[in-house]
Design an enzyme around this catalytic site. Structure first.
Site, mmCIF file in Angstrom:
data_model
loop_
_atom_site.group_PDB
_atom_site.id
_atom_site.type_symbol
_atom_site.label_atom_id
_atom_site.label_comp_id
_atom_site.label_asym_id
_atom_site.label_seq_id
_atom_site.Cartn_x
_atom_site.Cartn_y
_atom_site.Cartn_z
ATOM 1 N N GLY A 150 0.836 -1.199 0.000
ATOM 2 C CA GLY A 150 0.000 0.000 0.000
ATOM 3 C C GLY A 150 0.866 1.242 0.000
ATOM 4 O O GLY A 150 2.092 1.171 0.128
ATOM 5 N N SER A 175 2.575 4.842 1.138
ATOM 6 C CA SER A 175 3.169 5.331 2.380
ATOM 7 C C SER A 175 2.081 6.011 3.203
ATOM 8 O O SER A 175 1.312 6.827 2.698
ATOM 9 C CB SER A 175 4.286 6.339 2.056
ATOM 10 N N GLY A 210 -0.779 2.523 6.625
ATOM 11 C CA GLY A 210 -0.897 1.736 7.856
ATOM 12 C C GLY A 210 -0.289 0.348 7.781
ATOM 13 O O GLY A 210 -0.623 -0.530 8.588
ATOM 14 N N SER A 234 6.129 -1.723 -2.051
ATOM 15 C CA SER A 234 6.178 -2.627 -3.216
ATOM 16 C C SER A 234 5.197 -2.184 -4.289
ATOM 17 O O SER A 234 4.186 -2.852 -4.521
ATOM 18 C CB SER A 234 5.919 -4.077 -2.788
#
Length: 309
Positions: free
Chosen positions: A139, A141, A144, A213
């Site tokens: 996800g 930055s 969470g 990623s």
């Protein structure tokens, strides 16, 4: 003297190199470092002189002879190093620095054979009463990921399950400290973490990898490392504006100010997962706690038999 490092790059901590030639010392500012044509040594580019005297008196002015980079210890794959040049009566140290990154060699050797051990993954899983797998949290930055990883690890720990968290920032403090945030280094960062996560899963551990990623092909490459079903992709589906409003590390602010280039979500793309196992979606007006999100992942693990051998 220690052994020669193959294909190194040198990052010098100083802006000049000094060499002692007999009783006289020579100092020349460094303009750069380059690899030789053969690829087995490096040489320093200097402004005032080209250190031809270091290579022996028979060298023509302005000519080059490779300066080899030598390991201080045979055990180090990279680290502190010295550069030496051949002299008529031996070698002289002409510079010191650190090996920034050894060159990778993508060649399969016919001399490498996999050695199989009688104690396999299923034996370790029986010992731990769980199935080794990789939970890959991806996800933007600020979405969470690290918070969820720690909450999930805590939840599984309370159930008597052995986990290990591979946090993207933490890994860059050690194993991947030689990598930048350019596209090719990001791919290498993910590849290395994928390989480490695979080892943890093979050990029977529930490995929780938490990193942005951003590229689908890199995540798919990590998935392909493991047996079918052992890679569980968890997507933190949080809108960019929400992540930027949170900005826990102040990175969005720096990126907006032009101090960080290639920041994911702003001037570098994030490719949303197309085949993830779990989606944790942000819902406006509803504050889902990390523990609640972790329980959703635990439920998936329990339903698919990962919490028993």
């Amino acid at each position: 003297m220690a052994s020669l490092i193959g294909l190194p790059l040198i990052r010098s901590e100083s802006s000049s190199i000094a060499a002692k030639l007999g009783t006289a010392a020579s100092v020349s500012p460094i303009l750069g470092v380059e690899r030789t044509a053969g690829g087995n040594a490096i040489r320093f580019c200097c402004r005032r002189r080209r250190l031809s005297a270091l290579c022996g008196g028979d060298e023509k002015p302005g000519s080059w002879k490779p300066i080899q980079a030598l390991e201080e210890t045979k055990a180090a794959a990279y680290g502190n190093a010295v550069a030496e040049a051949g002299l008529a009566n031996g070698c002289a140290t002409v510079a010191a620095g650190t090996i920034a990154r050894p060159m990778s060699i993508d060649v399969e050797s016919s001399n490498i054979v996999w050695h199989k051990c009688s104690v396999g993954k299923h034996h370790r899983e029986e010992l731990l009463n769980q199935r080794g797998c990789v939970i890959w949290i991806t996800g933007l930055s600020g979405s969470g990921k690290s918070t969820l990883a720690c909450a999930l690890s805590q939840s599984l720990h309370c159930r008597g399950k052995l986990t290990y968290v591979l946090d993207g920032d933490n890994v860059r403090h050690g194993l991947n400290r030689d990598l930048s945030f350019k596209a090719e280094d990001r791919a290498e960062n993910i590849r290395r973490i994928g390989e480490v996560a695979k080892l943890f899963a093979d050990a029977g551990v529930i490995c929780i990898a938490s990193l942005i990623s951003p590229y689908q092909k890199d995540r798919d490459a990590c998935r392909a490392l493991l047996p079918k079903g052992d890679f569980i992709e968890v997507y933190m589906d949080v809108p960019l504006q929400v992540c930027e409003a949170r900005d826990p590390k102040g990175l969005y602010k720096l990126a907006r100010a032009g101090k960080i280039k290639g920041f994911t979500g702003l001037d570098d793309p994030y490719e949303q997962p197309v085949n993830c196992e779990v989606i944790l979606r942000y819902i406006p007006g509803i504050c889902t706690s990390p523990t609640e999100m972790a329980e959703k992942v635990v439920s998936y693990l329990d339903d698919h038999g990962y919490l028993q051998s």
